[in-house]
Design a protein around this motif. Sequence first.
Motif, PDB file in Angstrom:
ATOM      1  N   GLU A   1       1.759 -12.388   2.671  1.00 27.96           N
ATOM      2  CA  GLU A   1       1.421 -13.281   3.774  1.00 27.96           C
ATOM      3  C   GLU A   1       1.331 -14.730   3.296  1.00 27.96           C
ATOM      4  O   GLU A   1       1.798 -15.648   3.979  1.00 27.96           O
ATOM      5  CB  GLU A   1       0.096 -12.843   4.400  1.00 27.96           C
ATOM      6  N   ALA A   2       0.759 -14.926   2.116  1.00 35.36           N
ATOM      7  CA  ALA A   2       0.661 -16.275   1.561  1.00 35.36           C
ATOM      8  C   ALA A   2       2.034 -16.872   1.279  1.00 35.36           C
ATOM      9  O   ALA A   2       2.218 -18.101   1.323  1.00 35.36           O
ATOM     10  CB  ALA A   2      -0.166 -16.255   0.277  1.00 35.36           C
ATOM     11  N   ALA A   3       3.007 -16.010   1.003  1.00 27.32           N
ATOM     12  CA  ALA A   3       4.369 -16.467   0.727  1.00 27.32           C
ATOM     13  C   ALA A   3       5.209 -16.588   2.003  1.00 27.32           C
ATOM     14  O   ALA A   3       6.394 -16.932   1.928  1.00 27.32           O
ATOM     15  CB  ALA A   3       5.055 -15.520  -0.252  1.00 27.32           C
ATOM     16  N   GLY A   4       4.605 -16.287   3.158  1.00 21.84           N
ATOM     17  CA  GLY A   4       5.310 -16.458   4.422  1.00 21.84           C
ATOM     18  C   GLY A   4       6.007 -15.229   4.944  1.00 21.84           C
ATOM     19  O   GLY A   4       6.874 -15.329   5.820  1.00 21.84           O
ATOM     20  N   TYR A   5       5.628 -14.045   4.444  1.00 19.37           N
ATOM     21  CA  TYR A   5       6.251 -12.798   4.886  1.00 19.37           C
ATOM     22  C   TYR A   5       5.221 -11.934   5.615  1.00 19.37           C
ATOM     23  O   TYR A   5       4.020 -12.066   5.390  1.00 19.37           O
ATOM     24  CB  TYR A   5       6.837 -12.036   3.693  1.00 19.37           C
ATOM     25  N   ASP A   6       5.699 -11.055   6.460  1.00 13.83           N
ATOM     26  CA  ASP A   6       4.830 -10.217   7.282  1.00 13.83           C
ATOM     27  C   ASP A   6       4.570  -8.886   6.591  1.00 13.83           C
ATOM     28  O   ASP A   6       5.448  -8.020   6.564  1.00 13.83           O
ATOM     29  CB  ASP A   6       5.475  -9.978   8.648  1.00 13.83           C
ATOM     30  N   PRO A   7       3.377  -8.673   6.037  1.00 18.44           N
ATOM     31  CA  PRO A   7       3.104  -7.413   5.335  1.00 18.44           C
ATOM     32  C   PRO A   7       3.016  -6.213   6.275  1.00 18.44           C
ATOM     33  O   PRO A   7       3.161  -5.078   5.831  1.00 18.44           O
ATOM     34  CB  PRO A   7       1.766  -7.670   4.646  1.00 18.44           C
ATOM     35  N   ASP A   8       2.799  -6.453   7.561  1.00 20.65           N
ATOM     36  CA  ASP A   8       2.720  -5.345   8.513  1.00 20.65           C
ATOM     37  C   ASP A   8       4.092  -4.764   8.838  1.00 20.65           C
ATOM     38  O   ASP A   8       4.184  -3.701   9.448  1.00 20.65           O
ATOM     39  CB  ASP A   8       2.039  -5.806   9.806  1.00 20.65           C
ATOM     40  N   ALA A   9       5.148  -5.459   8.416  1.00 21.75           N
ATOM     41  CA  ALA A   9       6.509  -4.994   8.732  1.00 21.75           C
ATOM     42  C   ALA A   9       7.082  -4.078   7.665  1.00 21.75           C
ATOM     43  O   ALA A   9       8.121  -3.447   7.882  1.00 21.75           O
ATOM     44  CB  ALA A   9       7.442  -6.193   8.922  1.00 21.75           C
ATOM     45  N   ILE A  10       6.427  -3.966   6.503  1.00 23.83           N
ATOM     46  CA  ILE A  10       7.036  -3.229   5.395  1.00 23.83           C
ATOM     47  C   ILE A  10       7.122  -1.736   5.710  1.00 23.83           C
ATOM     48  O   ILE A  10       6.369  -1.207   6.527  1.00 23.83           O
ATOM     49  CB  ILE A  10       6.270  -3.453   4.084  1.00 23.83           C
ATOM     50  N   GLY A  11       8.055  -1.078   5.020  1.00 21.48           N
ATOM     51  CA  GLY A  11       8.199   0.362   5.192  1.00 21.48           C
ATOM     52  C   GLY A  11       9.620   0.828   4.967  1.00 21.48           C
ATOM     53  O   GLY A  11      10.527   0.037   4.676  1.00 21.48           O
ATOM     54  N   ALA A  12       9.809   2.123   5.075  1.00 19.91           N
ATOM     55  CA  ALA A  12      11.132   2.722   4.861  1.00 19.91           C
ATOM     56  C   ALA A  12      12.157   2.098   5.801  1.00 19.91           C
ATOM     57  O   ALA A  12      11.853   1.766   6.950  1.00 19.91           O
ATOM     58  CB  ALA A  12      11.065   4.227   5.067  1.00 19.91           C
ATOM     59  N   ASP A  13      13.375   1.958   5.297  1.00 20.22           N
ATOM     60  CA  ASP A  13      14.430   1.275   6.051  1.00 20.22           C
ATOM     61  C   ASP A  13      15.711   2.105   6.000  1.00 20.22           C
ATOM     62  O   ASP A  13      16.725   1.675   5.439  1.00 20.22           O
ATOM     63  CB  ASP A  13      14.657  -0.113   5.456  1.00 20.22           C
ATOM     64  N   PRO A  14      15.702   3.315   6.585  1.00 19.64           N
ATOM     65  CA  PRO A  14      16.869   4.199   6.469  1.00 19.64           C
ATOM     66  C   PRO A  14      18.125   3.639   7.111  1.00 19.64           C
ATOM     67  O   PRO A  14      19.236   3.902   6.640  1.00 19.64           O
ATOM     68  CB  PRO A  14      16.407   5.483   7.166  1.00 19.64           C
ATOM     69  N   GLY A  20      -7.339  -9.577  -8.041  1.00 23.48           N
ATOM     70  CA  GLY A  20      -7.906  -8.915  -6.875  1.00 23.48           C
ATOM     71  C   GLY A  20      -7.159  -9.196  -5.584  1.00 23.48           C
ATOM     72  O   GLY A  20      -7.603  -8.798  -4.499  1.00 23.48           O
ATOM     73  N   ILE A  21      -6.026  -9.874  -5.674  1.00 21.04           N
ATOM     74  CA  ILE A  21      -5.212 -10.174  -4.487  1.00 21.04           C
ATOM     75  C   ILE A  21      -4.349  -8.970  -4.167  1.00 21.04           C
ATOM     76  O   ILE A  21      -3.648  -8.444  -5.046  1.00 21.04           O
ATOM     77  CB  ILE A  21      -4.336 -11.413  -4.729  1.00 21.04           C
ATOM     78  N   THR A  22      -4.373  -8.530  -2.943  1.00 19.37           N
ATOM     79  CA  THR A  22      -3.582  -7.371  -2.545  1.00 19.37           C
ATOM     80  C   THR A  22      -2.141  -7.785  -2.261  1.00 19.37           C
ATOM     81  O   THR A  22      -1.855  -8.968  -2.007  1.00 19.37           O
ATOM     82  CB  THR A  22      -4.157  -6.696  -1.298  1.00 19.37           C
ATOM     83  N   LEU A  23      -1.249  -6.803  -2.275  1.00 20.63           N
ATOM     84  CA  LEU A  23       0.144  -7.081  -1.948  1.00 20.63           C
ATOM     85  C   LEU A  23       0.281  -7.701  -0.558  1.00 20.63           C
ATOM     86  O   LEU A  23       1.004  -8.697  -0.399  1.00 20.63           O
ATOM     87  CB  LEU A  23       0.971  -5.796  -2.053  1.00 20.63           C
ATOM     88  N   PRO A  24      -0.381  -7.158   0.491  1.00 25.01           N
ATOM     89  CA  PRO A  24      -0.273  -7.801   1.803  1.00 25.01           C
ATOM     90  C   PRO A  24      -0.728  -9.259   1.792  1.00 25.01           C
ATOM     91  O   PRO A  24      -0.098 -10.114   2.428  1.00 25.01           O
ATOM     92  CB  PRO A  24      -1.172  -6.936   2.692  1.00 25.01           C
ATOM     93  N   GLN A  25      -1.815  -9.553   1.078  1.00 28.86           N
ATOM     94  CA  GLN A  25      -2.292 -10.930   1.012  1.00 28.86           C
ATOM     95  C   GLN A  25      -1.269 -11.835   0.326  1.00 28.86           C
ATOM     96  O   GLN A  25      -1.036 -12.969   0.765  1.00 28.86           O
ATOM     97  CB  GLN A  25      -3.628 -10.986   0.260  1.00 28.86           C
ATOM     98  N   ALA A  26      -0.653 -11.348  -0.746  1.00 27.96           N
ATOM     99  CA  ALA A  26       0.339 -12.140  -1.473  1.00 27.96           C
ATOM    100  C   ALA A  26       1.580 -12.379  -0.623  1.00 27.96           C
ATOM    101  O   ALA A  26       2.127 -13.497  -0.602  1.00 27.96           O
ATOM    102  CB  ALA A  26       0.718 -11.434  -2.772  1.00 27.96           C
TER     103      ALA A  26
END
Length: 405
Positions: free
Chosen positions: A160-173, A152-158
């Motif tokens: 963030e727990a690993a020290g990465y910012d889930p709000d930064a993800i997205g396309a990177d042209p 039940g752990i979401t990708l953003p939660q995982a």
Amino acid sequence: MTFHGMWAELLPIGRSSASGGYRRFAWTEADGDCRAWFEQQARGRGLTYETDRNGNQWAWLGDPARGDAVVTGSHLDSVPDGGAFDGPLGVVSAFAALDELRGRGARFTKPLGIVNFGDEEGARFGLACVGSRLTAGALTVEQAHRLTDAEGITLPQAMEAAGYDPDAIGADPHRLDRIGAFVELHVEQGRALDLSGDRIGLAGAIWPHGRWRFDFRGEANHAGTTRLADRRDPMLPYAQTVLAARREAELAGAVATFGKIAVEPNGVNAIPSLVRGWLDSRAADQESLDVVVAEVKKAAREYAATHGVDLDVERESFTPVVEFDHALRDELARILDTGTDLKVPVLGTGAGHDAGILSGRVPTAMLFVRNPTGVSHSPAECAAEDDCVAGVTALADALEGLACT
């Protein structure tokens, strides 16, 4: 450090003492240890190290902002109890190929990048190639944020727990605009090279493939007191559907696999209320794949109706046929041609790869290293030491031809 030294360092990370296979799932401790290893290898070679907005790791020789960079690499995560070679062989070989080129005194005229794409296998969140899909814009932020693991752990939660910012993800042209060519080395997941006697092959195309979730919903009841005639047991149509998938795949010359199942309430003495199974199907062409999936769905509905069970089917992922860049493939064939009558064979593959995801945005190609058994996604996966060394040499030759004078 030599190929063998790097391989020995990476080998114990995430390995199960019980199965001998690997459990390097995205954003777990084992994944973090693999990432730390990658950063150490990059910095130890004086390369510029960075992690992009989607958690993919990059090591650069030269300034990638110049554009037209030549990039190689693969992934370090694994399927449950996977083998040692699927993914890591391409990353270790990338660093080893750079070492070999430096030993040759090669002069780079283009930036060189080495990459570790995150969550390629999809073992934790059920979707393959998350890191490269996000980067290429093939997975939206909204879709990624909805991904959930079995706990039940979401990708953003995982993340963030690993020290990465889930709000930064997205396309990177802008990052993809830096890349002029991407070459991924991978252990062959099949026996074509073993049967032909070749150590190295080139990829021609990736078969179209996808994943479908089948939810068979029945009625939970007591296993010992409920008459067979009174049961709405979803396990029965599920079992029949598994056999139907095998039958339809054989008829179409394709492959179809139910490799994952979830049962509720999952009790030995309880008739299930839900059986959820995931179908993975792949074929050499779109028409054959469509036929297999359509026939499996049809059979599943008929079996469900016979047993008074409801059925929902949802496609969770799909990747159409990927034709690798012909010009890049032909250039690599020319570079790797030894001048004899023996040409590097061109192979199709039923396995998905980050190179396939990126192919819609940048020219991509793949090199395969011989697998003597053809076994993959298993602790028994293997490649001979001399074939791995031949793969490093072939990759170094390819990179020299593409990025050096």
